[in-house]
Design a protein around this motif. Structure first.
Motif, PDB file in Angstrom:
ATOM      1  N   ALA A  34       0.827  -1.202   0.000  1.00  0.00           N
ATOM      2  CA  ALA A  34       0.000   0.000   0.000  1.00  0.00           C
ATOM      3  C   ALA A  34       0.863   1.254   0.000  1.00  0.00           C
ATOM      4  CB  ALA A  34      -0.924  -0.003   1.222  1.00  0.00           C
ATOM      5  N   TYR A  35       1.895   1.259   0.835  1.00  0.00           N
ATOM      6  CA  TYR A  35       2.800   2.408   0.931  1.00  0.00           C
ATOM      7  C   TYR A  35       3.454   2.706  -0.418  1.00  0.00           C
ATOM      8  CZ  TYR A  35       7.435   4.475   1.732  1.00  0.00           C
ATOM      9  OH  TYR A  35       8.576   5.223   1.628  1.00  0.00           O
ATOM     10  N   GLU A  36       3.876   1.657  -1.129  1.00  0.00           N
ATOM     11  CA  GLU A  36       4.595   1.848  -2.391  1.00  0.00           C
ATOM     12  C   GLU A  36       3.691   2.180  -3.568  1.00  0.00           C
ATOM     13  OE1 GLU A  36       7.611  -0.968  -3.632  1.00  0.00           O
ATOM     14  OE2 GLU A  36       8.873   0.628  -2.843  1.00  0.00           O
ATOM     15  N   ASN A  37       2.400   1.968  -3.431  1.00  0.00           N
ATOM     16  CA  ASN A  37       1.487   2.100  -4.571  1.00  0.00           C
ATOM     17  C   ASN A  37       0.381   3.118  -4.345  1.00  0.00           C
ATOM     18  OD1 ASN A  37       2.227  -0.147  -6.669  1.00  0.00           O
ATOM     19  ND2 ASN A  37       2.420  -1.118  -4.657  1.00  0.00           N
ATOM     20  N   GLY A  38       0.725   4.230  -3.735  1.00  0.00           N
ATOM     21  CA  GLY A  38      -0.231   5.323  -3.641  1.00  0.00           C
ATOM     22  C   GLY A  38      -0.907   5.489  -2.294  1.00  0.00           C
ATOM     23  N   GLY A  39      -0.456   4.744  -1.275  1.00  0.00           N
ATOM     24  CA  GLY A  39      -1.043   4.919   0.059  1.00  0.00           C
ATOM     25  C   GLY A  39      -2.533   4.643   0.068  1.00  0.00           C
ATOM     26  N   GLY A  40      -3.297   5.628   0.549  1.00  0.00           N
ATOM     27  CA  GLY A  40      -4.745   5.462   0.625  1.00  0.00           C
ATOM     28  C   GLY A  40      -5.369   5.224  -0.730  1.00  0.00           C
ATOM     29  N   ALA A  41      -4.771   5.765  -1.791  1.00  0.00           N
ATOM     30  CA  ALA A  41      -5.306   5.551  -3.139  1.00  0.00           C
ATOM     31  C   ALA A  41      -5.212   4.088  -3.542  1.00  0.00           C
ATOM     32  CB  ALA A  41      -4.551   6.422  -4.142  1.00  0.00           C
ATOM     33  N   PHE A  42      -4.261   3.341  -2.964  1.00  0.00           N
ATOM     34  CA  PHE A  42      -4.126   1.915  -3.266  1.00  0.00           C
ATOM     35  C   PHE A  42      -5.370   1.140  -2.853  1.00  0.00           C
ATOM     36  CE2 PHE A  42      -2.646  -2.396  -2.019  1.00  0.00           C
ATOM     37  CZ  PHE A  42      -2.175  -2.826  -3.247  1.00  0.00           C
ATOM     38  N   LEU A  43      -6.102   1.664  -1.872  1.00  0.00           N
ATOM     39  CA  LEU A  43      -7.304   0.962  -1.424  1.00  0.00           C
ATOM     40  C   LEU A  43      -8.357   0.895  -2.516  1.00  0.00           C
ATOM     41  CD1 LEU A  43      -7.673   2.338   2.220  1.00  0.00           C
ATOM     42  CD2 LEU A  43      -6.555   0.241   1.436  1.00  0.00           C
ATOM     43  N   VAL A  44      -8.336   1.841  -3.457  1.00  0.00           N
ATOM     44  CA  VAL A  44      -9.322   1.825  -4.551  1.00  0.00           C
ATOM     45  C   VAL A  44      -9.129   0.591  -5.427  1.00  0.00           C
ATOM     46  CG1 VAL A  44     -10.194   3.043  -6.581  1.00  0.00           C
ATOM     47  CG2 VAL A  44      -9.615   4.327  -4.508  1.00  0.00           C
ATOM     48  N   PRO A  45      -7.946   0.387  -6.028  1.00  0.00           N
ATOM     49  CA  PRO A  45      -7.768  -0.841  -6.814  1.00  0.00           C
ATOM     50  C   PRO A  45      -7.799  -2.099  -5.967  1.00  0.00           C
ATOM     51  CG  PRO A  45      -5.694   0.354  -6.641  1.00  0.00           C
ATOM     52  CD  PRO A  45      -6.763   1.266  -6.120  1.00  0.00           C
ATOM     53  N   TYR A  46      -7.362  -1.987  -4.699  1.00  0.00           N
ATOM     54  CA  TYR A  46      -7.368  -3.158  -3.819  1.00  0.00           C
ATOM     55  C   TYR A  46      -8.790  -3.636  -3.560  1.00  0.00           C
ATOM     56  CZ  TYR A  46      -6.444  -6.041   0.328  1.00  0.00           C
ATOM     57  OH  TYR A  46      -6.371  -7.080   1.217  1.00  0.00           O
ATOM     58  N   LEU A  47      -9.682  -2.714  -3.227  1.00  0.00           N
ATOM     59  CA  LEU A  47     -11.075  -3.089  -2.983  1.00  0.00           C
ATOM     60  C   LEU A  47     -11.752  -3.542  -4.273  1.00  0.00           C
ATOM     61  CD1 LEU A  47     -12.119  -0.277  -0.460  1.00  0.00           C
ATOM     62  CD2 LEU A  47     -11.609  -2.672   0.038  1.00  0.00           C
ATOM     63  N   PHE A  48     -11.401  -2.906  -5.396  1.00  0.00           N
ATOM     64  CA  PHE A  48     -11.961  -3.317  -6.680  1.00  0.00           C
ATOM     65  C   PHE A  48     -11.519  -4.742  -7.008  1.00  0.00           C
ATOM     66  CE2 PHE A  48     -12.034  -3.506 -11.346  1.00  0.00           C
ATOM     67  CZ  PHE A  48     -13.334  -3.073 -11.597  1.00  0.00           C
ATOM     68  N   ALA A  49     -10.247  -5.047  -6.756  1.00  0.00           N
ATOM     69  CA  ALA A  49      -9.742  -6.398  -6.995  1.00  0.00           C
ATOM     70  C   ALA A  49     -10.415  -7.403  -6.064  1.00  0.00           C
ATOM     71  CB  ALA A  49      -8.226  -6.428  -6.792  1.00  0.00           C
ATOM     72  N   MET A  50     -10.657  -6.999  -4.833  1.00  0.00           N
ATOM     73  CA  MET A  50     -11.330  -7.872  -3.876  1.00  0.00           C
ATOM     74  C   MET A  50     -12.720  -8.247  -4.367  1.00  0.00           C
ATOM     75  SD  MET A  50     -12.401  -7.008   0.063  1.00  0.00           S
ATOM     76  CE  MET A  50     -13.732  -5.915  -0.479  1.00  0.00           C
ATOM     77  N   LEU A  51     -13.463  -7.247  -4.902  1.00  0.00           N
ATOM     78  CA  LEU A  51     -14.843  -7.472  -5.333  1.00  0.00           C
ATOM     79  C   LEU A  51     -14.926  -8.215  -6.658  1.00  0.00           C
ATOM     80  CD1 LEU A  51     -16.368  -3.995  -4.384  1.00  0.00           C
ATOM     81  CD2 LEU A  51     -16.711  -6.167  -3.196  1.00  0.00           C
ATOM     82  N   THR A  52     -13.978  -7.976  -7.555  1.00  0.00           N
ATOM     83  CA  THR A  52     -14.070  -8.544  -8.901  1.00  0.00           C
ATOM     84  C   THR A  52     -13.259  -9.816  -9.092  1.00  0.00           C
ATOM     85  OG1 THR A  52     -12.256  -7.123  -9.681  1.00  0.00           O
ATOM     86  CG2 THR A  52     -14.502  -6.281  -9.924  1.00  0.00           C
ATOM     87  N   ALA A  53     -12.321 -10.083  -8.192  1.00  0.00           N
ATOM     88  CA  ALA A  53     -11.507 -11.290  -8.323  1.00  0.00           C
ATOM     89  C   ALA A  53     -11.524 -12.126  -7.050  1.00  0.00           C
ATOM     90  CB  ALA A  53     -10.066 -10.927  -8.684  1.00  0.00           C
ATOM     91  N   GLY A  54     -11.269 -11.498  -5.903  1.00  0.00           N
ATOM     92  CA  GLY A  54     -11.174 -12.242  -4.652  1.00  0.00           C
ATOM     93  C   GLY A  54     -12.458 -12.964  -4.286  1.00  0.00           C
ATOM     94  N   ILE A  55     -13.547 -12.226  -4.216  1.00  0.00           N
ATOM     95  CA  ILE A  55     -14.829 -12.829  -3.831  1.00  0.00           C
ATOM     96  C   ILE A  55     -15.329 -13.810  -4.885  1.00  0.00           C
ATOM     97  CG2 ILE A  55     -17.268 -12.319  -3.407  1.00  0.00           C
ATOM     98  CD1 ILE A  55     -16.340  -9.802  -1.902  1.00  0.00           C
ATOM     99  N   PRO A  56     -15.339 -13.457  -6.193  1.00  0.00           N
ATOM    100  CA  PRO A  56     -15.776 -14.445  -7.189  1.00  0.00           C
ATOM    101  C   PRO A  56     -14.966 -15.735  -7.168  1.00  0.00           C
ATOM    102  CG  PRO A  56     -15.749 -12.262  -8.172  1.00  0.00           C
ATOM    103  CD  PRO A  56     -15.108 -12.132  -6.811  1.00  0.00           C
TER     104      PRO A  56
END
Length: 502
Positions: A34-56
């Motif tokens: 997270a620190y290396e990839n935009g800090g708080g902004a990293f949560l946007v792609p992280y949560l998107f990945a969680m919803l579109t890849a992790g959960i499915p």
């Protein structure tokens, strides 16, 4: 045919699945990513990945295990006999992870003891690499066994053996009900104390301050998807095995959502904990946080001990931190070994005690390599290749086969039939298009990077022996185990309702 074991309760299954997903990477990999990839902004792609890849993906694997009541090799063989090799390849990947992951657990166990005496002293870096590991000059020079590491690794294997040999309900479920609550309490207690230290909130702000310009960088999105796959234990046989022990009427979708949300929530909590410590350390030393921020082994065994030396009550903080790492590591190790145990039991009809004992004994013998002075080098190479090509490659093969050669709507109908809420077509779209596309990009970028620049500056012989050969070996052993004669009735009648072609 003996009846398949089952979880004693829904809570027991959730805690076991969460225990598998939550591992050492949640504590030392996510915060730095997270620190290396935009800090708080990293949560946007992280949560998107969680919803579109992790959960499915989690719903998919829970459904496969539940539908076919078997481990990964059996589940794939029930779809098509030729696909059994993929299940075994995933099991071999899991087996490789067990033998080096346990070494890191051994380090954490040792450091729990070191925390009581402050054994790492004023120079934790020299203590870890020289005094504790006795690091040699390279991966081809293994050196002697390190007694302290060997003793701790033996203890870790003994705990895993006891959990697996005791069975699903009496062993694995009971371990999850102890390890997971204790882990959360330890991390909460540690975090609740360190956030009040000088500079701690500066560290947290440093972590979560968003740099939204990074969202335009595709590498940030790739990193987010990579983190999701690394942390959720999908794609290498674990979740299929665990879900095969679910009762007939089990809420698959809810269980998947809860497992993923708890895992990702813990990662964020770990980020607060780690960067609170780093913020305090930076404030005490009068240096920017960027100079002390890091990830991986160096963070856990060098940077954090340095920070603990500066803290009030160092014994308290050190014990809590390394106990947390130990709990996270042991719970994951049990799940990885169980994925292997259930597969051999399904294929060959061996007893649980004999299977768990044989696999743990064999795993212990191989893990001795990582207890030597050159073990860290070997671990680094094997971990890189098995994660970037073994885990991601097996996940890609699984999703391509299931999403393009199977009728995903049949899988979705099975999940919806037993779940409190139904998943819609978004699930199929994510698995058919988005997830395989991202995984292909991840594997492609990793392959391009490793072929262009030798990983970690290691020599060709080292990378071939401990990297490429290990990944290739997993695939070849998968083919060999697929060809081995199994017990009568193992996937005797493939489920043609799932195949697009017959």
């Amino acid at each position: 045919m003996t009846q398949r074991e089952q979880w004693g309760s829904r809570l027991g299954f959730i805690l076991a699945a969460v225990g598998s997903a939550i591992g050492l990477g949640n504590i030392w990999r996510f915060p730095y990513m997270a620190y290396e990839n935009g800090g708080g902004a990293f949560l946007v792609p992280y949560l998107f990945a969680m919803l579109t890849a992790g959960i499915p993906f989690m719903i998919l694997e829970f459904t496969l295990g539940h539908r076919f009541r078997g481990s990964a090799p059996k589940a794939f063989a029930c779809i098509a006999r030729g696909w059994e090799w993929l299940g075994w390849a995933q099991v071999m990947v899991a087996a490789v992870i067990t033998v080096y992951y346990v070494a890191v657990i051994g380090w954490t166990i040792s450091y729990v003891g070191f925390a009581f005496t402050g054994a790492w002293g004023a120079d934790p870096k020299a203590f870890f690499f020289e005094d504790f590991l006795g690091l040699t000059s390279g991966a081809l020079e293994l050196g002697a066994l390190r007694p302290t590491v060997l003793g701790a690794v033996t203890l870790a294997w003994a705990i895993t053996w006891l959990a697996c040999v005791s069975g699903v309900r009496a062993g694995i479920e009971r371990a999850g009900k102890v390890l997971m609550p204790v882990l959360f309490l330890l991390v909460l207690a540690f975090t609740a104390r360190v956030v009040w230290l000088e500079g701690a909130m500066d560290g947290v702000n440093w972590l979560f301050t968003p740099d939204f310009s990074r969202l335009a960088d595709y590498r940030v999105w790739v990193a987010a998807y990579g983190q999701i796959f690394f942390t959720l234990s999908v794609g290498f046989a674990i979740m299929i095995a665990y879900s095969s022990y679910l009762p007939a009427r089990s809420d698959i979708s809810n269980n998947a959502f809860m497992t993923v949300f708890i895992n990702c929530g813990f990662s964020m909590l770990a980020g607060v904990m780690v960067f609170s410590v780093l913020g305090y350390m930076a404030a005490r030393q009068g240096v920017p946080i960027a100079e002390v921020a890091g990830g991986g082994v160096g963070l856990a065994f060098v940077t954090i001990p340095m920070a603990i030396n500066l803290m009030p009550m160092p014994v308290f903080f050190g014990t809590l931190f390394f106990l947390s790492l130990t709990m996270a590591g042991v719970s994951s190790h049990i799940s990885i070994v169980e994925a292997c145990v259930s597969s051999f039991m399904d294929k060959f009809g061996w007893s649980r005690r004999a299977t768990a004992s044989a696999l743990c004994a064999g795993g212990f013998a191989v893990s001795l390599v990582f207890c030597t002075g050159g073990g860290l080098y070997v671990l680094d190479i094997v971990d890189h290749f098995i994660n970037n090509f073994g885990v991601l490659g097996a996940a890609l093969a699984e999703i391509v086969l299931l999403a393009w050669l199977c009728r995903l709507e049949v899988v979705r109908e099975h999940a919806n039939e037993v779940s409190e809420f139904a998943v819609g077509r978004w699930w199929s779209v994510c698995l058919r298009y988005l997830t395989p596309g991202i995984l292909t990009l991840l594997v492609g970028l990793n392959l391009y990077g490793d072929l262009g620049t030798p990983y970690g500056g290691y020599g060709t012989v080292e990378l071939l022996a401990y990297g490429w050969a290990v990944v290739l070996g997993c695939a070849l052993l998968g083919l060999a185990l697929r060809a081995a004669p199994g017990r009568p009735g193992f996937a005797a009648r493939p489920d043609t309702t799932l195949r697009r072609t017959t």
